[in-house]
Design an enzyme around this catalytic site. Structure first.
Site, short mmCIF file in Angstrom:
data_model
loop_
_atom_site.label_atom_id
_atom_site.label_comp_id
_atom_site.label_asym_id
_atom_site.label_seq_id
_atom_site.Cartn_x
_atom_site.Cartn_y
_atom_site.Cartn_z
N VAL A 25 0.83 -1.22 0.00
CA VAL A 25 0.00 0.00 0.00
C VAL A 25 0.86 1.26 0.00
O VAL A 25 0.63 2.18 -0.79
CB VAL A 25 -0.97 -0.01 1.21
N CYS A 269 -5.41 -9.67 3.05
CA CYS A 269 -6.45 -8.80 3.61
C CYS A 269 -7.81 -9.44 3.84
O CYS A 269 -8.35 -9.34 4.94
CB CYS A 269 -6.58 -7.56 2.75
P1 NAD Z 1 3.37 -4.56 4.20
O1 NAD Z 1 3.75 -5.44 5.33
O2 NAD Z 1 3.64 -5.01 2.79
O3 NAD Z 1 4.09 -3.13 4.35
C1 NAD Z 1 4.24 -2.45 5.55
C2 NAD Z 1 5.66 -1.85 5.55
O4 NAD Z 1 5.78 -0.92 6.62
C3 NAD Z 1 6.77 -2.88 5.76
O5 NAD Z 1 7.67 -2.83 4.68
C4 NAD Z 1 7.44 -2.45 7.08
O6 NAD Z 1 8.83 -2.70 7.11
C5 NAD Z 1 7.12 -0.97 7.09
N1 NAD Z 1 7.12 -0.34 8.42
C6 NAD Z 1 6.42 -0.71 9.52
N2 NAD Z 1 6.63 0.16 10.53
C7 NAD Z 1 7.47 1.11 10.06
C8 NAD Z 1 8.06 2.28 10.63
N3 NAD Z 1 7.79 2.63 11.88
N4 NAD Z 1 8.90 3.01 9.87
C9 NAD Z 1 9.18 2.66 8.59
N5 NAD Z 1 8.64 1.56 8.00
C10 NAD Z 1 7.79 0.80 8.72
O7 NAD Z 1 1.83 -4.25 4.39
P2 NAD Z 1 0.75 -3.84 3.26
O8 NAD Z 1 0.28 -5.06 2.53
O9 NAD Z 1 1.26 -2.69 2.50
O10 NAD Z 1 -0.48 -3.39 4.19
C11 NAD Z 1 -0.39 -2.20 4.94
C12 NAD Z 1 -1.80 -1.87 5.46
O11 NAD Z 1 -2.67 -1.58 4.34
C13 NAD Z 1 -2.49 -3.00 6.22
O12 NAD Z 1 -3.28 -2.43 7.23
C14 NAD Z 1 -3.39 -3.64 5.17
O13 NAD Z 1 -4.52 -4.27 5.73
C15 NAD Z 1 -3.83 -2.43 4.37
N6 NAD Z 1 -4.20 -2.71 2.98
C16 NAD Z 1 -3.44 -3.58 2.25
C17 NAD Z 1 -3.77 -3.79 0.90
C18 NAD Z 1 -2.98 -4.78 0.07
O14 NAD Z 1 -3.37 -5.02 -1.06
N7 NAD Z 1 -1.90 -5.34 0.57
C19 NAD Z 1 -4.85 -3.11 0.31
C20 NAD Z 1 -5.58 -2.20 1.10
C21 NAD Z 1 -5.25 -2.01 2.44
C1 UGA Z 2 -8.71 -7.10 -1.73
C2 UGA Z 2 -9.80 -6.12 -2.20
O1 UGA Z 2 -10.25 -6.51 -3.50
C3 UGA Z 2 -9.25 -4.69 -2.26
O2 UGA Z 2 -10.29 -3.80 -2.62
C4 UGA Z 2 -8.69 -4.32 -0.88
O3 UGA Z 2 -8.12 -3.03 -0.90
C5 UGA Z 2 -7.64 -5.33 -0.48
O4 UGA Z 2 -8.21 -6.67 -0.47
C6 UGA Z 2 -7.14 -5.08 0.90
O5 UGA Z 2 -7.82 -4.55 1.73
O6 UGA Z 2 -5.99 -5.47 1.08
P1 UGA Z 2 -6.58 -8.26 -2.83
O7 UGA Z 2 -6.32 -8.86 -1.50
O8 UGA Z 2 -5.45 -7.67 -3.60
O9 UGA Z 2 -7.68 -7.09 -2.71
O10 UGA Z 2 -7.21 -9.40 -3.73
P2 UGA Z 2 -8.59 -9.64 -4.48
O11 UGA Z 2 -8.45 -9.36 -5.91
O12 UGA Z 2 -9.71 -9.02 -3.78
O13 UGA Z 2 -8.70 -11.22 -4.32
C7 UGA Z 2 -8.88 -11.78 -3.03
C8 UGA Z 2 -9.01 -13.28 -3.14
O14 UGA Z 2 -10.22 -13.63 -3.82
C9 UGA Z 2 -7.89 -13.95 -3.93
O15 UGA Z 2 -7.55 -15.17 -3.31
C10 UGA Z 2 -8.50 -14.18 -5.30
O16 UGA Z 2 -7.93 -15.23 -6.02
C11 UGA Z 2 -9.94 -14.48 -4.92
N1 UGA Z 2 -10.91 -14.20 -6.01
C12 UGA Z 2 -11.13 -12.93 -6.44
C13 UGA Z 2 -11.62 -15.24 -6.58
O17 UGA Z 2 -11.45 -16.42 -6.18
N2 UGA Z 2 -12.54 -14.98 -7.56
C14 UGA Z 2 -12.78 -13.71 -8.00
O18 UGA Z 2 -13.65 -13.54 -8.89
C15 UGA Z 2 -12.06 -12.66 -7.43
#
Ligand code: NAD
Ligand code: UGA
Length: 442
Positions: A25, A269
Site C-alpha cells: 500500500v 487482507c
Molecule cells: P506490508 O507489510 O507489505 O508493508 C508495511 C511496511 O511498513 C513494511 O515494509 C514495514 O517494514 C514498514 N514499516 C512498519 N513500521 C514502520 C516504521 N515505523 N517506519 C518505517 N517503515 C515501517 O503491508 P501492506 O500489505 O502494505 O499493508 C499495509 C496496510 O494496508 C495493512 O493495514 C493492510 O490491511 C492495508 N491494505 C493492504 C492492501 C494490500 O493489497 N496489501 C490493500 C488495502 C489495504
Molecule cells: C482485496 C480487495 O479486493 C481490495 O479492494 C482491498 O483493498 C484489499 O483486499 C485489501 O484490503 O488489502 P486483494 O487482497 O489484492 O484485494 O485481492 P482480491 O483481488 O480481492 O482477491 C482476493 C481473493 O479472492 C484472492 O484469493 C482471489 O484469487 C480471490 N478471487 C477474487 C476469486 O477467487 N474470484 C474472483 O472472482 C475474485
C-alpha cells in the site's frame, strides 16, 4: 456527522507528504501522490526493501510500479529514507501505511500503527495531519490521537481499496476516496490530495470511514463464498457454473466482478479483515452470523478442492506425486500471505503426497523460505508436472494457459488435471486425453 459525496475538482495544489511503510500500500500510495505533484518522502525501515528502492528495483511485484516510482524519483518529487522521524520533518500530511496483521483472537494487531505513531509524535509540524491508511478497526483514529498526545495535530481515516496486481491502476483511478474525521475540514484536506483522480469523495466521521473499509472487504468475501458454494451446488445438480454465473452477471445489480469460482479466497487482507470485523461485531454484542458463515464456507471450499485431488488420485493422495501450478494467493503478485494455493499444497503434503510446485515468482532455491518448507520447488511448470499423477492448477497465472500441453501430457505419470481456477479449456485438454475436473464445471 453526515457523509456527503461530491464530484472532484481536477486541480490540486502541491503539498509535502510523508508515507510510513513501503509495502503493497505505502509504495503505490507514495508513488501516486508524487505523480500528482506532491513532494513525498517515503520511510521504510526494512533494509532489504529500502536498498532495493534506492537502487531502482521494486521490492514487490506490481505491474507499472517501477515506471511510476522512477518517474517520481526523476522529477524529484519522491525520495526514500529509513527513518520515519526524518520523513515527517516538514510534512503537512503523514500517511501511516504499516501492516495490521491478525492477532490470535481474530482482532487487528495495531502494534505497528501504535509504534509508528509514537515514533513520529514529537517530530510532527504543528498543524500536520496524520492519515490512517492502514486497515484499522473502529476507534483507531482516537487511539492514534491518544498515543501521539498532540492536540495540534489532526488524525484522519483514509482507507485504501487497491488490489494487489493492479495497485498502480487502482491508485491512479480509484472508485472512490473515503475520508473520515471529527474535523471535517481536516478530512476534506486529505481528500483534496487525490483530487486529480476525479473519484467521488466521501467525507464522513472516522468511525464510519473505518467501518466502510471492513464492510467492503467483508462484502467481497461474502460474494465469493456464495459463488464458490453455488459452484459446489452446480456440481451436485449437474448445472454448469460458468453459464449460471454468466446468467447472474448480466443482471447489472449483480455484475461480473468477483464472480470467478476458485480454491477459496485468501491474501493478506480478506481473511484477516473478515475476522477482524467479526471480532468488532462480537465486541459490540452483535451476532454477525452471515459473515461467520461466509468465513466457514471459505474453509469448506479449501477442503472441497483437496477432496477433488484425492478423488482424482483414486481416493487418497498418500504416496502420490502431485504437480502444483501456482503458490501466490492470486496471479500478478508475489504475495503468498494466507494464500489458498499454499494452504491446499500443504494440506496435500500432510496427507502423504509429494508436492512438486512451480510459481513464476518463486525461485527453486536449495533452501526454501519458511512458508514453502516441505514442498519440492521446481524451476518450470513442466518440471512440476513430471511424474505427477495429478496436476493441480491453484493460481490463475495467464502463462499456464499457453503451455505446450502435449509436453505436459508426455511428462506426467497419469493424464489428470484438477483446475481449481477454471483456467484451462476443458474441451481442449480432454481432446488431448486428459481427465479434467474444474470448479462447478462439466
Ligand atoms: P506490508 O507489510 O507489505 O508493508 C508495511 C511496511 O511498513 C513494511 O515494509 C514495514 O517494514 C514498514 N514499516 C512498519 N513500521 C514502520 C516504521 N515505523 N517506519 C518505517 N517503515 C515501517 O503491508 P501492506 O500489505 O502494505 O499493508 C499495509 C496496510 O494496508 C495493512 O493495514 C493492510 O490491511 C492495508 N491494505 C493492504 C492492501 C494490500 O493489497 N496489501 C490493500 C488495502 C489495504
Ligand atoms: C482485496 C480487495 O479486493 C481490495 O479492494 C482491498 O483493498 C484489499 O483486499 C485489501 O484490503 O488489502 P486483494 O487482497 O489484492 O484485494 O485481492 P482480491 O483481488 O480481492 O482477491 C482476493 C481473493 O479472492 C484472492 O484469493 C482471489 O484469487 C480471490 N478471487 C477474487 C476469486 O477467487 N474470484 C474472483 O472472482 C475474485
Amino acid at each position: 456527522m453526515t457523509a456527503h459525496t461530491s464530484a472532484r475538482d481536477a486541480r490540486t495544489a502541491p503539498h509535502t507528504v510523508a508515507v510510513i511503510g513501503a509495502g503493497y500500500v505505502g509504495l503505490p500510495t507514495a508513488a501516486t501522490l508524487a505523480h500528482f505533484g506532491h513532494t513525498v518522502v517515503l520511510a521504510e525501515h526494512d533494509p532489504t526493501r529500502l536498498s532495493a528502492l534506492r537502487s531502482g528495483r521494486m521490492p514487490i511485484v506490481e505491474v507499472g510500479l517501477d515506471d511510476l516510482v522512477a518517474g517520481g524519483v526523476a522529477a524529484g518529487t519522491l525520495s526514500f529514507t529509513e527513518s520515519a522521524v526524518e520523513a515527517v520533518a516538514g510534512a503537512e500530511f503523514v500517511f501511516l501505511c504499516v501492516a495490521t496483521p491478525q492477532s490470535t483472537d481474530g482482532s487487528a494487531d495495531l502494534s505497528y500503527v501504535e509504534a509508528a505513531a509514537k515514533e513520529i509524535a514529537d517530530h510532527l509540524m504543528p498543524g500536520a495531519i496524520v492519515v490512517n491508511k492502514s486497515t484499522v478497526p473502529v476507534g483507531s483514529a482516537t487511539m492514534v490521537e491518544q498515543v501521539m498526545g498532540r492536540p495540534d495535530v489532526g488524525v484522519v481515516s483514509n482507507p485504501e481499496f487497491l488490489r494487489e496486481g493492479s495497485a498502480v491502476l487502482d491508485s491512479l483511478n480509484p472508485d472512490r476516496i473515503v475520508v473520515g474525521a471529527d474535523d471535517s475540514q481536516a478530512a476534506a484536506k486529505v481528500g483534496e490530495l487525490f483530487s486529480s483522480t476525479l473519484a467521488p469523495l466521501i467525507v464522513t466521521d472516522a468511525t464510519t470511514s473505518e467501518t466502510i473499509k471492513y464492510a467492503s472487504n467483508a462484502f467481497l468475501a461474502t460474494k465469493l463464498s456464495f459463488v464458490n458454494a453455488l459452484a459446489g451446488l452446480c456440481e451436485e445438480v449437474g448445472a454448469d457454473a460458468r453459464d449460471v454465473l454468466l446468467g447472474l452477471g448480466y443482471d447489472k445489480r449483480i455484475g461480473f466482478e468477483f464472480l470467478r469460482p476458485g480454491p477459496g479466497w485468501g491474501g493478506s487482507c480478506l481473511p484477516k479483515d473478515t475476522r477482524a470485523l467479526l471480532h468488532i461485531a462480537r465486541e459490540a454484542g452483535y451476532d454477525f452470523s452471515l459473515l461467520a458463515g461466509a468465513i466457514a464456507s471459505n474453509d469448506e471450499q479449501l477442503t472441497r478442492v483437496v477432496s477433488k485431488v484425492e478423488d482424482a488420485c483414486g481416493g487418497s493422495v498418500d504416496k502420490a506425486t502431485l504437480g502444483v501450478w501456482g503458490l501466490t494467493f492470486k496471479a500478478n503478485t508475489d504475495d503468498r500471505r494466507d494464500s489458498p494455493s499454499l494452504q491446499i499444497s500443504h494440506r496435500l503434503r500432510e496427507l502423504g503426497a509429494t508436492v512438486q510446485a512451480f510459481d513464476p515468482t518463486v525461485e527453486a532455491e536449495a533452501e526454501p523460505p519458511e512458508d514453502l518448507r516441505g514442498l519440492h520447488l521446481r524451476a518450470d511448470p513442466y518440471e512440476a508436472a513430471t511424474g505427477a499423477q495429478v496436476l493441480v492448477v491453484l493460481t490463475e497465472w495467464d502463462e499456464f494457459r499457453w503451455l505446450d500441453f502435449s509436453r505436459v501430457l508426455a511428462v506426467m505419470a497419469e493424464p489428470c488435471i484438477v483446475d481449481a481456477r477454471n483456467l484451462l479449456d476443458p474441451a481442449a485438454v480432454r481432446r488431448m486425453g486428459f481427465h479434467y475436473a474444474g470448479i462447478g464445471r462439466r
